[in-house]
Design a protein around this motif. Structure first.
Motif, short mmCIF file in Angstrom:
data_model
loop_
_atom_site.label_atom_id
_atom_site.label_comp_id
_atom_site.label_asym_id
_atom_site.label_seq_id
_atom_site.Cartn_x
_atom_site.Cartn_y
_atom_site.Cartn_z
N SER A 1 0.79 -1.78 -0.25
CA SER A 1 0.28 -0.02 -0.15
C SER A 1 1.14 1.47 -0.59
CB SER A 1 -0.74 0.38 1.48
OG SER A 1 -1.95 -1.15 1.39
N SER B 1 -8.72 -2.66 -7.10
CA SER B 1 -7.23 -3.09 -6.10
C SER B 1 -7.69 -2.75 -4.90
CB SER B 1 -6.03 -2.67 -6.81
OG SER B 1 -4.52 -2.64 -6.15
N ASN C 1 -8.82 -5.25 -2.97
CA ASN C 1 -8.37 -6.04 -3.12
C ASN C 1 -8.27 -6.69 -4.26
OD1 ASN C 1 -7.46 -5.62 -0.21
ND2 ASN C 1 -8.94 -7.18 0.30
N TYR D 1 -8.76 -10.40 -5.26
CA TYR D 1 -9.21 -11.03 -4.69
C TYR D 1 -11.01 -11.37 -3.98
CZ TYR D 1 -8.88 -13.44 0.62
OH TYR D 1 -9.60 -13.81 1.35
N TYR E 1 0.43 -8.52 -8.76
CA TYR E 1 0.34 -7.05 -8.04
C TYR E 1 -0.50 -6.31 -10.10
CZ TYR E 1 -1.77 -2.60 -7.26
OH TYR E 1 -1.83 -1.46 -6.43
N ILE F 1 -3.45 -7.41 -6.01
CA ILE F 1 -3.72 -7.96 -4.73
C ILE F 1 -2.41 -7.14 -3.85
CG2 ILE F 1 -3.02 -9.71 -3.05
CD1 ILE F 1 -5.35 -11.38 -5.40
N ARG G 1 -1.43 -6.41 2.72
CA ARG G 1 -3.08 -7.12 3.41
C ARG G 1 -3.45 -8.55 3.25
NH1 ARG G 1 -7.21 -2.53 0.23
NH2 ARG G 1 -6.05 -0.50 0.25
#
Length: 480
Positions: free
Chosen positions: A57, A152, A156, A159, A199, A204, A208
């Motif tokens: 992040s 994203s 997420n 996911y 990513y 993802i 996290r």
């Protein structure tokens, strides 16, 4: 029975691109942030820090606050504005096919918008019409590392099951809007790259999740369900259109003749096949379920997922092919993503093994396994090119590489492989996917920008340009 000893008359000689690596204009036409817009350039980092595909992040927050200088995909090669001239140049190679992606964030800037962005649709209307007018058959990739960044951050990425609905809605808009002109679709670029491009591909964020491996494969599951649902929609409403899946051909050779290395290499290759087995056959294979169980990876199947996978199988298989490596028993599985370089093979300037015969092997393996039409939708060599004082660019290394691979491609057709098309990667120089540099060039056409974006943007034909025209016009008969 007569044997097929050459390529079919309707063989497709194309070229392949990605919107995020060429279009630029990243904040024009109502486009939102996409994953590629936060890909920082890697070429100025120490070697040990390059190509880290895990993004957290803090990385994204920093990228969104920084200016464009170190984010080359935001500027690309300005194809958004230069596409009419560029397409005519590409058509001059004799290409009769053109693969590119549609940037998801141009159509749905946030991913979960209620309505598509009309300016984005209008741009791709003009682009696709121009492709067709220039005599090229469009093949469109629906998702090529261009997920809206909001999906994203908010869900997420893959996911979150919310992303399934967002993607299916996006696909329906594309099929409904462009389905009268586009008849070949790849749902997701190199969908098996869940480790390499975690990513860029899945959206993802690494910070996290405690079990990041499980999160990636859950994301992949959700993505395959979404692909199947979109494929079924196309089959039901546009039966004349073909929907395909795409591998990064990451098959390896065993690192020795030891049975243990043969076995572990088989397991590596099975998990590269895994996504194809699901998308072509419609269900999870037993070897994958065992692999997940051994690693404590639990995949959540929601109600209806199994039925969706079974009902939405694809029509063709496509692959990118660049190199091969070796694999084997532990500890090889923990070395360079389970692969080690092959000392028997030469390498490109970026350390990618040059293995033309490996392409013939891969084509035979995919054909034997799936018995569906095949397309090579990426192949090429990244190299440094030099502009001579007279403005010429001599790139015999590129011609040698492509010639050797095309010869093996033809041998695979003689083996009985149903190969329908060949799309070398980036015949017009574009920004690199992995390192975000333009000086790693693949093209037949030079684009006068350096890694910092300095330059005139002028397009210059390389020697390989005329060579590829000889290949396409002769349908592969003239390779010298």
């Amino acid at each position: 029975m007569a044997k097929q000893n050459w390529l079919p008359d309707d063989f497709l000689w194309g070229g392949a691109f990605a919107a995020n690596q060429m279009e630029g204009a990243w904040q024009e036409g109502g486009k939102g942030w996409c994953l590629a817009d936060v890909n920082r350039a890697q070429y100025d980092l120490p070697p040990e820090q390059r190509y880290n595909m895990e993004i957290d992040s803090a990385y994204v927050e920093r990228a969104m606050a920084e200016d464009d200088a170190m984010y080359p995909k935001r500027r690309g090669i300005d194809f958004y504005h230069t596409y009419p001239e560029d397409l005519k140049l590409l058509a001059g190679t004799g290409m009769n096919a053109f693969r590119t992606s549609i940037n998801w964030a141009r159509i749905f800037p946030n991913g979960d918008d209620a309505e598509p962005n009309a300016e984005g649709l209008a741009f791709y209307d003009k682009l696709i019409d121009e492709v067709i007018a220039d005599g090229m058959d469009p093949m469109i990739t629906i998702s090529h590392y261009e997920m809206p960044l909001n999906l994203s951050l908010k869900y997420n990425g893959w996911y979150g099951r919310e992303t399934i609905d967002c993607f299916v809605r996006y696909c329906k808009v594309l099929f409904d809007h462009f389905g009268d002109r586009v008849h070949k679709w790849i749902v997701v670029n190199q969908i098996n790259l869940v480790i390499h491009e975690s990513y860029n591909h899945l959206g993802i964020l690494s910070d996290r999740f405690g079990n990041l491996l499980e999160a990636k494969y859950q994301g992949l599951h959700n993505e395959m369900v979404a692909c199947a649902m979109a494929t079924k929609y196309s089959h039901d409403n546009y039966p004349e259109n073909q929907i395909g899946m795409m591998f990064c051909s990451n098959l390896t050779y065993p690192c020795s003749i030891r049975p243990e290395d043969q076995f572990w290499n088989m397991r590596h290759n099975q998990m590269e096949y895994f996504v194809g087995d699901v998308m072509v056959r419609g269900s999870y294979p037993g070897y994958a379920l065992r692999w997940f169980d051994e690693r404590g990876v639990n995949i959540d199947f929601a109600e209806g997922d199994k039925q969706a996978l079974a009902e939405g199988t694809v029509d063709f298989v496509s692959l990118s092919y660049y190199y091969t490596r070796l694999s084997g028993e532990e500890p090889y599985l923990h070395t360079d993503l389970g692969q080690v370089p092959n000392p028997e093979l030469p390498e490109s300037a970026w350390g990618w093994a040059i293995d033309p015969i490996g392409l013939r092997i891969a084509l035979n393996e995919y054909w034997d396994r799936y018995q569906l039409p095949l397309y090579i939708t990426e192949n090429g060599i990244g190299a440094y090119d030099k502009v001579e004082e007279d403005g010429s660019i001599h790139d015999p290394y590129r011609v040698d590489y492509l010639r050797a691979h095309i010869k093996q491609m033809i041998e695979a057709v003689k083996d009985g492989v149903d190969l329908r098309g060949y799309y070398p990667w980036g015949p017009l120089d574009i920004v690199s996917c992995s390192s975000s540099e333009i000086e790693k060039r693949y093209g037949f056409i030079y684009v006068d920008y350096d890694n910092t974006g300095a330059g005139t943007g002028r397009r210059i034909k390389k020697d390989s340009y005329d060579w590829y025209r000889k290949v396409t016009v002769s349908n592969g008969h003239e390779l010298d």
